[in-house]
Every structure is written in structure tokens, then in C-alpha cells.
Motif scaffolding. Sequence first.
Motif, mmCIF file in Angstrom:
data_model
loop_
_atom_site.group_PDB
_atom_site.id
_atom_site.type_symbol
_atom_site.label_atom_id
_atom_site.label_comp_id
_atom_site.label_asym_id
_atom_site.label_seq_id
_atom_site.Cartn_x
_atom_site.Cartn_y
_atom_site.Cartn_z
ATOM 1 N N ASN A 159 -13.486 4.703 -5.353
ATOM 2 C CA ASN A 159 -12.171 5.315 -5.185
ATOM 3 C C ASN A 159 -11.822 5.434 -3.711
ATOM 4 O O ASN A 159 -12.701 5.522 -2.852
ATOM 5 N N PHE A 160 -10.530 5.434 -3.423
ATOM 6 C CA PHE A 160 -10.054 5.563 -2.050
ATOM 7 C C PHE A 160 -8.833 6.462 -2.037
ATOM 8 O O PHE A 160 -8.245 6.725 -3.092
ATOM 9 N N SER A 168 0.842 -1.188 0.000
ATOM 10 C CA SER A 168 0.000 0.000 0.000
ATOM 11 C C SER A 168 0.878 1.239 0.000
ATOM 12 O O SER A 168 1.748 1.394 0.854
ATOM 13 N N ARG A 216 0.492 5.089 0.432
ATOM 14 C CA ARG A 216 -0.410 6.150 0.889
ATOM 15 C C ARG A 216 -0.434 7.338 -0.067
ATOM 16 O O ARG A 216 -1.496 7.822 -0.443
ATOM 17 N N GLN A 251 -5.001 5.445 1.914
ATOM 18 C CA GLN A 251 -5.376 4.161 2.507
ATOM 19 C C GLN A 251 -4.246 3.541 3.329
ATOM 20 O O GLN A 251 -3.093 3.899 3.198
ATOM 21 N N ASP A 255 -9.747 2.799 4.160
ATOM 22 C CA ASP A 255 -9.791 4.021 3.352
ATOM 23 C C ASP A 255 -9.792 5.219 4.286
ATOM 24 O O ASP A 255 -10.828 5.600 4.817
ATOM 25 N N ASN A 256 -8.620 5.803 4.465
ATOM 26 C CA ASN A 256 -8.494 6.940 5.364
ATOM 27 C C ASN A 256 -9.157 8.182 4.775
ATOM 28 O O ASN A 256 -9.811 8.928 5.476
ATOM 29 N N GLY A 257 -8.975 8.420 3.498
ATOM 30 C CA GLY A 257 -9.661 9.477 2.765
ATOM 31 C C GLY A 257 -9.415 10.901 3.234
ATOM 32 O O GLY A 257 -10.097 11.812 2.805
ATOM 33 N N GLY A 285 -6.321 1.433 -7.915
ATOM 34 C CA GLY A 285 -6.487 2.820 -7.487
ATOM 35 C C GLY A 285 -5.401 3.713 -8.058
ATOM 36 O O GLY A 285 -4.589 3.307 -8.892
ATOM 37 N N HIS A 295 -2.157 6.766 -3.482
ATOM 38 C CA HIS A 295 -3.538 6.277 -3.388
ATOM 39 C C HIS A 295 -3.683 4.945 -4.129
ATOM 40 O O HIS A 295 -4.701 4.686 -4.774
#
Length: 105
Positions: A73-74, A39, A41, A77, A92-94, A60, A44
Motif C-alpha cells: 500500500n502507498f 496520480s 494524491r 504518492q 510513496d510519500n506516505g 491503490g 491514494h
Amino acid sequence: MAQPRSHTPRGVYAPVEADWDFFHINSVDLDGDDNLLVSSRSTHTVYKLDRSGAIVWRLGGKSSDFDMGAGSNFAWQHDARRQPDGTLTIFDNGATPAVEKLHAD
């Protein structure tokens, strides 16, 4: 130097003259086929990498290998994990900074 796949403008987290973490790995998980789920960040994106480091696919971000349907969409994350049933989950912190503020023109 700005990276084209990053969603984080330089200077958002630190002064411009500071080192800039354009990728920001925040989780790595072993997938069921012995490849890695990584992942990023700041892009995205969740990447699937083979053991040589080659990208198998991107989920993504600006260069997704998958069509992202409405509402899927995210951003920013964390914690990409493959579940026992094969589902890929992410948190998904968003926010921070809010995506809407970064992309508002």
C-alpha cells in the motif's frame, strides 16, 4: 461535500469553508499505449485513463482493481511513471498528514 474515494478529510489542508481539492492531481504521464497515468494524491490512487477520460484501471486507494499484497500500500504518492521495461514506479510519500493518524480510531 465529501467524496467517498478521498482519504483526505475535509479541512485537513484548509478551513472547512475554503474550496477543497478532493482529488489533487500531482502527476500525469503518457503510457506506452497512448493512455494516461494520473496520480491522485488525495485518493491514494494511480489511475490509467483512456483518451476519452474513462478509467481503465485503478491502483491503490479505496477501489483498487488490483489486490494489494502485504506492504504494497502507498499514500500521498507522487510521480507515477511507466519505465522502459514496463515497470510502474511511484514516489510513496506516505505522510503529511500521516496515514496512521488519519485512520487511527
